[in-house]
Design a protein around this motif. Structure first.
Motif, PDB file in Angstrom:
ATOM      1  N   GLU A   1       0.831  -1.207   0.000  1.00  0.00           N
ATOM      2  CA  GLU A   1       0.000   0.000   0.000  1.00  0.00           C
ATOM      3  C   GLU A   1       0.866   1.258   0.000  1.00  0.00           C
TER       4      GLU A   1
ATOM      5  N   VAL B   1      -5.239  -5.685  -4.678  1.00  0.00           N
ATOM      6  CA  VAL B   1      -6.059  -4.910  -3.745  1.00  0.00           C
ATOM      7  C   VAL B   1      -5.231  -3.953  -2.881  1.00  0.00           C
ATOM      8  N   PRO B   2      -4.135  -4.395  -2.216  1.00  0.00           N
ATOM      9  CA  PRO B   2      -3.364  -3.438  -1.417  1.00  0.00           C
ATOM     10  C   PRO B   2      -2.753  -2.315  -2.257  1.00  0.00           C
TER      11      PRO B   2
ATOM     12  N   HIS C   1      -4.023  -1.150  -5.034  1.00  0.00           N
ATOM     13  CA  HIS C   1      -5.179  -0.310  -5.366  1.00  0.00           C
ATOM     14  C   HIS C   1      -5.484   0.650  -4.218  1.00  0.00           C
ATOM     15  N   ASN C   2      -5.482   0.123  -2.986  1.00  0.00           N
ATOM     16  CA  ASN C   2      -5.763   0.963  -1.821  1.00  0.00           C
ATOM     17  C   ASN C   2      -4.750   2.084  -1.677  1.00  0.00           C
TER      18      ASN C   2
ATOM     19  N   ASN D   1      -5.685   6.027  -1.844  1.00  0.00           N
ATOM     20  CA  ASN D   1      -5.387   6.963  -0.756  1.00  0.00           C
ATOM     21  C   ASN D   1      -5.010   8.334  -1.292  1.00  0.00           C
TER      22      ASN D   1
ATOM     23  N   ASP E   1      -8.299  10.068  -4.288  1.00  0.00           N
ATOM     24  CA  ASP E   1      -9.493   9.683  -3.533  1.00  0.00           C
ATOM     25  C   ASP E   1     -10.804   9.966  -4.266  1.00  0.00           C
TER      26      ASP E   1
ATOM     27  N   ASN F   1     -13.513   3.490  -9.828  1.00  0.00           N
ATOM     28  CA  ASN F   1     -12.796   2.249  -9.600  1.00  0.00           C
ATOM     29  C   ASN F   1     -13.321   1.118 -10.479  1.00  0.00           C
TER      30      ASN F   1
END
Length: 219
Positions: free
Chosen positions: A37, A84-85, A87-88, A92, A95, A99
């Protein structure tokens, strides 16, 4: 293709990559996910410098301030599940982005050393005229990136395409360079030299999806 290899300049990113590679530290899935992330945040920051900006006036309690703000519509698309991580981390920083999510996985037939990329699940907004950021932490053969982009084409033509990865193999970088438009950007934390006979990056870090979310059964 415009290749932005962040490992060519030393930064705190080196720490995150080394912890993801370390066979002892990477056993902590929470820390592994967080390092991916954080890498996504750094890659997103660098990527943001290439976007379009316009001047906007901001009203403060004491007056006004002129500032430059992003003037692009952004769609983040990650490849499940390992993405997924990453993407997060990107989300961040972007924002307000829309998606998209897609499943692209290796299907091994009779020979465990050969595979094809299977795309099953896909949820995507309109891509027409937008900035598409396609995220996959491990750029090994590059086939998943290409298969994903092909699956997204019915949703519209992006204005620009940015590929984002944590670790890549030179073979995968070369492959996507051949299959994406010359104006495509690749933002990557580091590039390793080769793949093994099973298509895994050497030295790499192992299976990012398993390290982040637990081992899976292959069908």
């Amino acid at each position: 293709m415009h290749i932005h290899n962040l490992s060519l300049q030393n930064s705190i990113l080196n720490t995150f990559i080394s912890e993801m590679r370390d066979e002892n530290i990477q056993k902590d899935p929470l820390r592994f996910r967080r390092n991916i992330e954080r890498t996504g945040e750094i890659l997103g920051y660098e990527l943001s410098k290439s976007l379009n900006f316009i001047t906007q006036s901001i009203t403060t309690p004491l007056g006004t301030s002129e500032t430059m703000l992003i003037n692009d519509d952004i769609v983040l698309c990650s490849i499940l599940r390992a993405g997924v991580p990453l993407h997060n981390g990107l989300l961040n920083y972007f924002d307000k982005a829309e998606n998209a999510f897609i499943s692209a996985y290796r299907h091994h037939k009779d020979n465990p050393e050969s595979f094809e990329i299977i795309v099953e699940y896909l949820a995507c907004p309109d891509l027409e005229g937008k900035i598409l950021i396609l995220a996959d932490p491990m750029l090994a053969t590059g086939q998943s990136m290409v298969a994903t982009f092909e699956a997204l084409k019915p949703f519209g033509t992006p204005k620009d395409v940015h590929l984002v990865s944590v670790i890549g193999a030179q073979e995968g970088v070369d492959y996507v360079s051949q299959h994406f438009d010359a104006n495509t950007h690749l933002w990557i934390a580091t590039i390793d030299k080769k793949l093994n006979e099973k298509g895994y990056i050497i030295p790499g870090l192992g299976d990012a999806g398993d390290l982040a979310f637990g081992a899976k059964l292959q069908h």
